[in-house]
Design a protein around this motif. Sequence first.
Motif, PDB file in Angstrom:
ATOM      1  N   UNK A 139       0.828  -1.202   0.000  1.00 30.78           N
ATOM      2  CA  UNK A 139       0.000   0.000   0.000  1.00 30.78           C
ATOM      3  C   UNK A 139       0.870   1.263   0.000  1.00 30.78           C
ATOM      4  N   UNK A 140       0.399   2.303  -0.680  1.00 26.15           N
ATOM      5  CA  UNK A 140       1.130   3.569  -0.738  1.00 26.15           C
ATOM      6  C   UNK A 140       1.268   4.165   0.664  1.00 26.15           C
ATOM      7  N   UNK A 141       0.212   4.083   1.463  1.00 25.01           N
ATOM      8  CA  UNK A 141       0.241   4.566   2.842  1.00 25.01           C
ATOM      9  C   UNK A 141       0.112   3.376   3.781  1.00 25.01           C
ATOM     10  N   UNK A 142       0.768   3.462   4.930  1.00 27.10           N
ATOM     11  CA  UNK A 142       0.713   2.346   5.871  1.00 27.10           C
ATOM     12  C   UNK A 142      -0.721   2.150   6.373  1.00 27.10           C
ATOM     13  N   UNK A 143      -1.056   0.893   6.593  1.00 24.69           N
ATOM     14  CA  UNK A 143      -2.395   0.523   7.056  1.00 24.69           C
ATOM     15  C   UNK A 143      -2.388   0.493   8.577  1.00 24.69           C
ATOM     16  N   UNK A 144      -3.365   1.118   9.178  1.00 23.11           N
ATOM     17  CA  UNK A 144      -3.463   1.165  10.633  1.00 23.11           C
ATOM     18  C   UNK A 144      -4.358   0.030  11.120  1.00 23.11           C
ATOM     19  N   UNK A 145      -3.733  -1.117  11.303  1.00 19.71           N
ATOM     20  CA  UNK A 145      -4.440  -2.308  11.794  1.00 19.71           C
ATOM     21  C   UNK A 145      -3.398  -3.229  12.408  1.00 19.71           C
ATOM     22  N   UNK A 146      -3.768  -3.960  13.451  1.00 20.55           N
ATOM     23  CA  UNK A 146      -2.826  -4.857  14.119  1.00 20.55           C
ATOM     24  C   UNK A 146      -2.212  -5.874  13.154  1.00 20.55           C
ATOM     25  N   UNK A 147      -2.988  -6.356  12.182  1.00 19.60           N
ATOM     26  CA  UNK A 147      -2.490  -7.361  11.237  1.00 19.60           C
ATOM     27  C   UNK A 147      -1.491  -6.785  10.242  1.00 19.60           C
ATOM     28  N   UNK A 148      -1.374  -5.447  10.185  1.00 16.29           N
ATOM     29  CA  UNK A 148      -0.446  -4.815   9.236  1.00 16.29           C
ATOM     30  C   UNK A 148       1.004  -5.066   9.611  1.00 16.29           C
ATOM     31  N   UNK A 149       1.261  -5.501  10.828  1.00 10.15           N
ATOM     32  CA  UNK A 149       2.639  -5.784  11.234  1.00 10.15           C
ATOM     33  C   UNK A 149       3.142  -7.105  10.667  1.00 10.15           C
ATOM     34  N   UNK A 150       2.234  -7.956  10.235  1.00 11.07           N
ATOM     35  CA  UNK A 150       2.623  -9.232   9.621  1.00 11.07           C
ATOM     36  C   UNK A 150       3.134  -8.981   8.209  1.00 11.07           C
ATOM     37  N   UNK A 151       4.083  -9.759   7.802  1.00 11.87           N
ATOM     38  CA  UNK A 151       4.609  -9.729   6.430  1.00 11.87           C
ATOM     39  C   UNK A 151       5.084  -8.342   6.002  1.00 11.87           C
ATOM     40  N   UNK A 152       5.593  -7.570   6.946  1.00 14.06           N
ATOM     41  CA  UNK A 152       6.175  -6.277   6.622  1.00 14.06           C
ATOM     42  C   UNK A 152       5.203  -5.288   5.993  1.00 14.06           C
ATOM     43  N   UNK A 153       3.927  -5.404   6.292  1.00 16.39           N
ATOM     44  CA  UNK A 153       2.939  -4.475   5.763  1.00 16.39           C
ATOM     45  C   UNK A 153       2.419  -4.831   4.381  1.00 16.39           C
ATOM     46  N   UNK A 154       2.906  -5.938   3.800  1.00 14.66           N
ATOM     47  CA  UNK A 154       2.414  -6.355   2.480  1.00 14.66           C
ATOM     48  C   UNK A 154       0.981  -6.867   2.595  1.00 14.66           C
ATOM     49  N   UNK A 155       0.227  -6.733   1.509  1.00 15.02           N
ATOM     50  CA  UNK A 155      -1.162  -7.167   1.463  1.00 15.02           C
ATOM     51  C   UNK A 155      -1.284  -8.285   0.424  1.00 15.02           C
ATOM     52  N   UNK A 156      -1.829  -9.415   0.841  1.00 12.15           N
ATOM     53  CA  UNK A 156      -2.016 -10.586  -0.020  1.00 12.15           C
ATOM     54  C   UNK A 156      -3.122 -10.313  -1.035  1.00 12.15           C
ATOM     55  N   UNK A 157      -2.922 -10.772  -2.266  1.00 14.44           N
ATOM     56  CA  UNK A 157      -3.974 -10.661  -3.284  1.00 14.44           C
ATOM     57  C   UNK A 157      -4.046 -11.979  -4.056  1.00 14.44           C
ATOM     58  N   UNK A 158      -5.267 -12.442  -4.308  1.00 14.32           N
ATOM     59  CA  UNK A 158      -5.486 -13.664  -5.085  1.00 14.32           C
ATOM     60  C   UNK A 158      -6.237 -13.309  -6.359  1.00 14.32           C
ATOM     61  N   UNK A 159      -6.014 -14.088  -7.391  1.00 13.23           N
ATOM     62  CA  UNK A 159      -6.642 -13.834  -8.686  1.00 13.23           C
ATOM     63  C   UNK A 159      -8.163 -13.709  -8.572  1.00 13.23           C
ATOM     64  N   UNK A 160      -8.796 -14.466  -7.682  1.00 12.69           N
ATOM     65  CA  UNK A 160     -10.259 -14.402  -7.597  1.00 12.69           C
ATOM     66  C   UNK A 160     -10.738 -13.074  -7.027  1.00 12.69           C
ATOM     67  N   UNK A 161      -9.835 -12.262  -6.465  1.00 16.05           N
ATOM     68  CA  UNK A 161     -10.215 -10.950  -5.939  1.00 16.05           C
ATOM     69  C   UNK A 161      -9.921  -9.816  -6.916  1.00 16.05           C
ATOM     70  N   UNK A 162      -9.541 -10.158  -8.150  1.00 15.92           N
ATOM     71  CA  UNK A 162      -9.329  -9.138  -9.172  1.00 15.92           C
ATOM     72  C   UNK A 162     -10.684  -8.765  -9.757  1.00 15.92           C
ATOM     73  N   UNK A 163     -10.913  -7.478  -9.963  1.00 13.84           N
ATOM     74  CA  UNK A 163     -12.198  -7.015 -10.476  1.00 13.84           C
ATOM     75  C   UNK A 163     -12.121  -6.564 -11.917  1.00 13.84           C
TER      76      UNK A 163
END
Length: 194
Positions: A139-163
């Motif tokens: 994400x361009x800006x850091x996410x303010x959520x406890x889970x954001x500390x996992x995986x260095x702030x990266x966000x998982x994406x799967x093909x089925x979530x592409x719009x």
Amino acid sequence: VNGIKVVVNFDGALGAKEYLHRIGRTGRAGAKGSAYSLLLPHEGQKAREIMQVMQRSDHQVPSEVRELASRRNVRPPQTTNGGGGGGPGLVSAGSRGRGRDWQAAASASGPNLPRKRISQALVVGEVIEWRGTFGWIRPRESVKHAAATRRGGKVYVHRQDLGKGLQTLHLGAQVRFHIFVDSSGLGAEEVELA
């Protein structure tokens, strides 16, 4: 069978459910144990299955498993005398079993875990990794959520979530998306090109 402390898989499991069944023997009734899988250089798909199970269960994935999981189209060695093909390159994918946690990961995994949207508006980010069916967005800006500390702030994406007719993403692509949280961390949904 109770009291098993170590399981060694000399041949890789054919899928996540078989892997969980095998290693689950170390985690009966809340007990802890160790599980090792010996993988050959051409068993990248098996390594990917193991890696996904470990990620979804919040276990540290050894760098050797990550590297093997990233290999594609590696052919098994040819033998003329019916011999093995093992030799150098065996990888030990060790992990600590935790009983029911592993079993729960088998029933729902990856993009099928129960989720809760945490973003109000679309978030902008950059695709930093894409592996054909899944990847990671920063994400361009850091996410303010406890889970954001996992995986260095990266966000998982799967093909089925592409719009909007997207079938794939490319490294470096700028995207907009909503963020959800599930038991493995942050994920992106309704992903579109920015």
